[in-house]
Design a protein around this motif. Structure first.
Motif, PDB file in Angstrom:
ATOM      1  N   MET A   1     -21.471 -38.446 -16.092  1.00 49.55           N
ATOM      2  CA  MET A   1     -21.002 -39.756 -16.520  1.00 49.55           C
ATOM      3  C   MET A   1     -20.064 -40.338 -15.463  1.00 49.55           C
ATOM      4  O   MET A   1     -19.189 -39.638 -14.951  1.00 49.55           O
ATOM      5  CB  MET A   1     -20.238 -39.628 -17.856  1.00 49.55           C
ATOM      6  N   HIS A   2     -20.258 -41.602 -15.132  1.00 50.74           N
ATOM      7  CA  HIS A   2     -19.360 -42.304 -14.220  1.00 50.74           C
ATOM      8  C   HIS A   2     -18.403 -43.154 -15.042  1.00 50.74           C
ATOM      9  O   HIS A   2     -18.829 -44.055 -15.776  1.00 50.74           O
ATOM     10  CB  HIS A   2     -20.144 -43.178 -13.240  1.00 50.74           C
ATOM     11  N   ILE A   3     -17.114 -42.877 -14.924  1.00 53.86           N
ATOM     12  CA  ILE A   3     -16.082 -43.561 -15.701  1.00 53.86           C
ATOM     13  C   ILE A   3     -15.182 -44.341 -14.757  1.00 53.86           C
ATOM     14  O   ILE A   3     -14.698 -43.792 -13.760  1.00 53.86           O
ATOM     15  CB  ILE A   3     -15.224 -42.557 -16.497  1.00 53.86           C
ATOM     16  N   LEU A  20      -9.856 -37.090 -18.203  1.00 55.39           N
ATOM     17  CA  LEU A  20     -11.234 -37.564 -18.057  1.00 55.39           C
ATOM     18  C   LEU A  20     -12.026 -36.788 -17.011  1.00 55.39           C
ATOM     19  O   LEU A  20     -13.266 -36.838 -17.012  1.00 55.39           O
ATOM     20  CB  LEU A  20     -11.241 -39.049 -17.693  1.00 55.39           C
ATOM     21  N   ALA A  21     -11.346 -36.091 -16.132  1.00 52.21           N
ATOM     22  CA  ALA A  21     -12.026 -35.435 -15.005  1.00 52.21           C
ATOM     23  C   ALA A  21     -13.174 -34.513 -15.428  1.00 52.21           C
ATOM     24  O   ALA A  21     -14.231 -34.520 -14.777  1.00 52.21           O
ATOM     25  CB  ALA A  21     -11.009 -34.676 -14.159  1.00 52.21           C
ATOM     26  N   PRO A  22     -13.041 -33.723 -16.510  1.00 49.83           N
ATOM     27  CA  PRO A  22     -14.154 -32.850 -16.890  1.00 49.83           C
ATOM     28  C   PRO A  22     -15.400 -33.586 -17.380  1.00 49.83           C
ATOM     29  O   PRO A  22     -16.476 -32.989 -17.470  1.00 49.83           O
ATOM     30  CB  PRO A  22     -13.553 -32.000 -18.024  1.00 49.83           C
ATOM     31  N   LEU A  23     -15.277 -34.896 -17.677  1.00 47.06           N
ATOM     32  CA  LEU A  23     -16.419 -35.637 -18.209  1.00 47.06           C
ATOM     33  C   LEU A  23     -17.360 -36.134 -17.118  1.00 47.06           C
ATOM     34  O   LEU A  23     -18.488 -36.527 -17.408  1.00 47.06           O
ATOM     35  CB  LEU A  23     -15.943 -36.835 -19.037  1.00 47.06           C
ATOM     36  N   GLY A  24     -16.910 -36.149 -15.864  1.00 51.24           N
ATOM     37  CA  GLY A  24     -17.766 -36.627 -14.788  1.00 51.24           C
ATOM     38  C   GLY A  24     -16.963 -37.252 -13.665  1.00 51.24           C
ATOM     39  O   GLY A  24     -15.807 -36.905 -13.437  1.00 51.24           O
ATOM     40  N   GLN A  25     -17.561 -38.214 -12.979  1.00 51.48           N
ATOM     41  CA  GLN A  25     -16.905 -38.907 -11.869  1.00 51.48           C
ATOM     42  C   GLN A  25     -15.976 -39.979 -12.416  1.00 51.48           C
ATOM     43  O   GLN A  25     -16.389 -40.839 -13.198  1.00 51.48           O
ATOM     44  CB  GLN A  25     -17.945 -39.557 -10.958  1.00 51.48           C
ATOM     45  N   SER A  49     -20.631 -54.344  -9.933  1.00 49.70           N
ATOM     46  CA  SER A  49     -21.043 -53.683  -8.695  1.00 49.70           C
ATOM     47  C   SER A  49     -20.975 -52.168  -8.821  1.00 49.70           C
ATOM     48  O   SER A  49     -21.778 -51.448  -8.222  1.00 49.70           O
ATOM     49  CB  SER A  49     -20.172 -54.145  -7.523  1.00 49.70           C
ATOM     50  N   LEU A  50     -20.039 -51.670  -9.614  1.00 45.23           N
ATOM     51  CA  LEU A  50     -19.869 -50.222  -9.774  1.00 45.23           C
ATOM     52  C   LEU A  50     -20.852 -49.625 -10.786  1.00 45.23           C
ATOM     53  O   LEU A  50     -21.191 -48.445 -10.709  1.00 45.23           O
ATOM     54  CB  LEU A  50     -18.438 -49.899 -10.200  1.00 45.23           C
ATOM     55  N   LYS A  51     -21.256 -50.433 -11.776  1.00 44.24           N
ATOM     56  CA  LYS A  51     -22.202 -50.006 -12.818  1.00 44.24           C
ATOM     57  C   LYS A  51     -21.792 -48.690 -13.494  1.00 44.24           C
ATOM     58  O   LYS A  51     -22.564 -47.717 -13.535  1.00 44.24           O
ATOM     59  CB  LYS A  51     -23.615 -49.872 -12.243  1.00 44.24           C
ATOM     60  N   PRO A  52     -20.590 -48.630 -14.050  1.00 41.59           N
ATOM     61  CA  PRO A  52     -20.162 -47.378 -14.693  1.00 41.59           C
ATOM     62  C   PRO A  52     -20.857 -47.151 -16.032  1.00 41.59           C
ATOM     63  O   PRO A  52     -21.370 -48.090 -16.657  1.00 41.59           O
ATOM     64  CB  PRO A  52     -18.661 -47.607 -14.907  1.00 41.59           C
ATOM     65  N   ASP A  53     -20.843 -45.899 -16.467  1.00 40.74           N
ATOM     66  CA  ASP A  53     -21.324 -45.572 -17.808  1.00 40.74           C
ATOM     67  C   ASP A  53     -20.262 -45.882 -18.861  1.00 40.74           C
ATOM     68  O   ASP A  53     -20.581 -46.101 -20.031  1.00 40.74           O
ATOM     69  CB  ASP A  53     -21.696 -44.089 -17.884  1.00 40.74           C
ATOM     70  N   ALA A  54     -19.006 -45.840 -18.437  1.00 39.85           N
ATOM     71  CA  ALA A  54     -17.910 -46.109 -19.363  1.00 39.85           C
ATOM     72  C   ALA A  54     -16.728 -46.678 -18.594  1.00 39.85           C
ATOM     73  O   ALA A  54     -16.514 -46.345 -17.417  1.00 39.85           O
ATOM     74  CB  ALA A  54     -17.491 -44.841 -20.103  1.00 39.85           C
ATOM     75  N   VAL A  55     -15.965 -47.530 -19.249  1.00 37.75           N
ATOM     76  CA  VAL A  55     -14.688 -48.008 -18.735  1.00 37.75           C
ATOM     77  C   VAL A  55     -13.613 -47.578 -19.717  1.00 37.75           C
ATOM     78  O   VAL A  55     -13.768 -47.742 -20.938  1.00 37.75           O
ATOM     79  CB  VAL A  55     -14.663 -49.543 -18.575  1.00 37.75           C
ATOM     80  N   VAL A  56     -12.526 -47.005 -19.197  1.00 37.46           N
ATOM     81  CA  VAL A  56     -11.367 -46.668 -20.023  1.00 37.46           C
ATOM     82  C   VAL A  56     -10.228 -47.571 -19.572  1.00 37.46           C
ATOM     83  O   VAL A  56      -9.802 -47.516 -18.413  1.00 37.46           O
ATOM     84  CB  VAL A  56     -10.988 -45.184 -19.889  1.00 37.46           C
TER      85      VAL A  56
END
Length: 296
Positions: A1-3, A20-25, A49-56
């Motif tokens: 997952m890209h966050i 959040l680090a263990p969840l992905g990038q 432009s970044l197209k993340p899977d999630a934003v926190v």
């Protein structure tokens, strides 16, 4: 997952880097990198432009009193920007995890409010945070909104550290005793966010608004007495002890923004949905103090 993490250098943001680090990038997006919530259109373009899977989103306009005279900027940061982020995440089919506040309520009564309770903010800060929630809901994106209260962290300034500084200088302190809430650690909020995001991605039906605070309740006065007593018992030199912290009503300490008297939040929904047990507020405060004061 890209966050993508917004507000990575704040109290909660700093803890989220770890959690959040263990969840992905994790891409920590500072204001200088294009993560400026005061510029919602530019922020939205950066996210596209970044197209993340999630934003926190751990960024917000949190200067409660200053917001009374700075309503336009507070609205841009607390409402327009989360709405812009939510719109992007709806387009991308991703998730937005966003922090909100007990200030969306009017502070009446003496019972904890759940997520279905009517809102009624008393301040510009509360109104702009509620507007941010509404913008996220209107976007249709998958989301987790975590309402919290009385946030503290070892890093940066907070109520507990202010009380210890004043207790070292003065023989007595006057502290408000009719506002009730739950001091909640930034580390706890970060851990809850990571756990909830992982669970929600696996089960999208968990998308929604949740209350996230430590267990128990206290007043600012009792909070100060606890902090000062704990520190004094561990050898911190203080002029003021818990017995000379005097209780005063909110009316004796007027501020530009009206504070809610009742900041109690019911966390049953969060605990049941994600299988969590939330620690008592005292445990988090004592852990924060031990780290801040470099005590064992």
């Amino acid at each position: 997952m890209h966050i993508v993490l917004l507000g990575p250098d704040g109290q909660v943001g700093w803890e989220l880097r770890r959690a959040l680090a263990p969840l992905g990038q994790v891409t920590a997006l500072t204001r200088a990198d294009g993560g400026d919530l005061a510029r919602p259109a530019e922020l939205a373009a950066k996210l596209r432009s970044l197209k993340p899977d999630a934003v926190v989103n751990a960024a917000a306009y949190t200067a409660v009193d200053k917001a009374e005279g700075d309503a336009a900027l507070a609205h841009t940061i607390n409402a327009d920007a989360p709405g812009a982020v939510a719109t992007v995440m709806a387009e991308l089919g991703g998730w937005l995890l966003h922090y909100s506040t007990d200030y969306v309520f009017d502070g009446s009564g003496d019972q904890p409010r759940d997520e279905t309770a009517p809102t009624g903010p008393l301040s510009v800060y509360g109104r702009t945070k509620l507007a941010g929630e509404e913008a996220i809901l209107a976007s249709g994106c998958r989301h987790l909104i975590l309402r919290t209260s009385w946030v503290h962290a070892a890093r940066g300034g907070n109520f507990a550290r202010t009380m210890l500084r004043l207790a070292a200088e003065r023989d007595s302190l006057n502290v408000i005793d009719d506002q009730i809430g739950a001091p909640t650690g930034a580390d706890l909020l970060a851990d809850v966010a990571a756990h909830a995001l992982r669970g929600a991605v696996a089960n999208p039906s968990l998308s929604g608004t949740y209350h996230a605070v430590a267990a128990g309740e206290t007043s600012w006065c009792q909070y100060a007495r606890h902090v000062i007593g704990w520190a004094r018992d561990r050898g911190v030199a203080l002029k003021c002890g818990p017995e000379t912290v005097n209780a005063i009503p909110t009316s004796a300490y007027p501020t530009p923004a009206t504070r809610p008297l009742n900041s109690r939040l019911d966390t049953h929904k969060l605990r049941n949905a994600f299988g969590l047990r939330l620690p008592d507020w005292q445990a988090g405060v004592e852990r924060m103090l031990a780290e801040a004061l470099n005590l064992k």
